[in-house]
Write an enzyme that holds these catalytic residues in place. Sequence first.
Site, PDB file in Angstrom:
ATOM      1  N   ILE A  44       0.818  -1.218   0.000  1.00  0.00           N
ATOM      2  CA  ILE A  44       0.000   0.000   0.000  1.00  0.00           C
ATOM      3  C   ILE A  44       0.849   1.265   0.000  1.00  0.00           C
ATOM      4  CG2 ILE A  44      -2.032  -1.057   1.014  1.00  0.00           C
ATOM      5  CD1 ILE A  44      -1.162  -0.025   3.731  1.00  0.00           C
ATOM      6  N   GLY A  47       8.457   3.885   0.330  1.00  0.00           N
ATOM      7  CA  GLY A  47       9.292   5.043   0.607  1.00  0.00           C
ATOM      8  C   GLY A  47      10.734   4.711   0.309  1.00  0.00           C
ATOM      9  N   GLY A  48      11.618   5.636   0.668  1.00  0.00           N
ATOM     10  CA  GLY A  48      13.030   5.438   0.374  1.00  0.00           C
ATOM     11  C   GLY A  48      13.663   4.305   1.167  1.00  0.00           C
ATOM     12  N   MET A  49      13.161   4.069   2.386  1.00  0.00           N
ATOM     13  CA  MET A  49      13.775   3.068   3.248  1.00  0.00           C
ATOM     14  C   MET A  49      12.918   1.832   3.466  1.00  0.00           C
ATOM     15  SD  MET A  49      15.542   5.352   6.267  1.00  0.00           S
ATOM     16  CE  MET A  49      14.019   6.119   6.795  1.00  0.00           C
ATOM     17  N   VAL A  52       5.326  -0.362   2.823  1.00  0.00           N
ATOM     18  CA  VAL A  52       4.202  -0.528   3.738  1.00  0.00           C
ATOM     19  C   VAL A  52       3.223  -1.530   3.133  1.00  0.00           C
ATOM     20  CG1 VAL A  52       2.369   0.622   5.032  1.00  0.00           C
ATOM     21  CG2 VAL A  52       4.505   1.850   4.546  1.00  0.00           C
ATOM     22  N   LYS A  73       5.141  -1.777   8.242  1.00  0.00           N
ATOM     23  CA  LYS A  73       6.196  -1.008   7.571  1.00  0.00           C
ATOM     24  C   LYS A  73       7.485  -1.817   7.673  1.00  0.00           C
ATOM     25  CE  LYS A  73       8.293   3.621   7.681  1.00  0.00           C
ATOM     26  NZ  LYS A  73       8.229   4.934   8.372  1.00  0.00           N
ATOM     27  N   ASP A 169      10.051  15.735   8.802  1.00  0.00           N
ATOM     28  CA  ASP A 169       9.805  15.417   7.388  1.00  0.00           C
ATOM     29  C   ASP A 169       8.333  15.639   7.042  1.00  0.00           C
ATOM     30  OD1 ASP A 169      10.588  14.633   4.816  1.00  0.00           O
ATOM     31  OD2 ASP A 169      10.118  12.531   5.188  1.00  0.00           O
TER      32      ASP A 169
END
Length: 337
Positions: A44, A47-49, A52, A73, A169
Site C-alpha cells: 500500500i 518510501g526510500g527506506m 508498507v 512497515k 519530514d
Amino acid sequence: MARGPEPRPAGAAAPGEAGGNRTRILSPYLGLRLKGRYELIQVIGRGGMSTVFHAVDHVRLGARAGRPDVAIKLVTLAPPHDTAARALIHREAQRMLELIHPNIVRVYDSDHDGDRHFLVMELLRGRTLAAILRDRRGRGLDGPQACGCIRSVGAALAHAHAHGLIHGDLKPGNVFICNDGRVKVLDFGLAQRTVQAPHDDEDATIRLLDQVGALTPRFASPERLDGCPPTPACDLFAFGLLAYMVLSGAHPFQRRTALEARAEGVGPRRPEGLSAHRWRALKALLAFDPAHRPARVEEFTNRFLAQSVLAQAFALPNLRARWRAGAAFLAARRSSP
C-alpha cells in the site's frame, strides 16, 4: 480459519493510486508471515527506506477480534544502508509509542523476524494528501476541507512539540486523509527530540539520517538545508509549505528548495481567495529567517483560523453593533503605524 472478503485498504502514496483505478503492486514479500503472525497481503505504499503492507494479524484473527488488519512497515533498503534503516525504524516505534493523538497514526509495536525489521501500525483507509493534490491538478482543497486539514495537522504538530519531538519530514506525502474525513500525520521516522534524553544520542541519529539520505529538500527549511540541526522552527517552515499547497494546490517556490528560492529572490504569491489576515499569518510561517516565524504552532493556527476583526463585526446580530465594531476597526487601522 477462513477469512471473509478482503477489505480494500489505501495506504501511503502507492504508485498508481488514483480514484478507483489503484494499481496492484507486486512484491517478493507478499504472502510472507512475519513472526508466524503478520501475513503480508498487499503493498500500500513505498518510501526510500521501507515498504508498507496491508497485513492480517493471525493472532487477532484466531481470537475473532473485530479488526485483524494492520499496516506493516518493513525495511527494504538495500545494503550498505539497511543497518541504519533498521535502527531508525525501531527508533521510530519508540518515538511513536509516546505520541497518542487522534491526528497522528497509531504505532503498536516494532519487531524483527531474522533480518526483516518492521513496524506494526493501524491500517488507514483513504489517500495521502499528495495523491489528492495530484488529482486536483493545481487546485487546493475546498475552503472548509483546507481549514480542517490545516487545523488537524497543526494539532498533531503541536502535540509532538509539546512532547519534545520534532517531526523532521512534514510534507503532503506524510499526511493522510481518511475516507471518514479524519486527518492523520504519518512517518515520524526522522523525529528528533528537542531536548536530548539520557542514552539518546541525537548526533548518531543525524549521522544515520545522512547515511540514508532521508531529508526531502523541497519541504525542508533553509537552515536545515544549510546543515543545522533540526528545531521546531524547521517543522513550522515545512508546515507553512504544506498549508500553502493545501490552499493553492501549488508549491510556494515553484518547487524550488528554500535555499534556491532565497538565492533567486523568489517569494510566495498570495493564494487566490485567501483573506489578508490569513495571508499575513501564512507568510510568517514561510519566513526564511527562523527568528521571523511564530515561536509555536498554536500561534499560527490560532491566528490563521480565527475570523478577522472585520468579519467578526459583520457576523454581529444587528446593524448598530456591526456599525460600531466596523468603526472601531477602521479607527484602529488609522491609528496603527
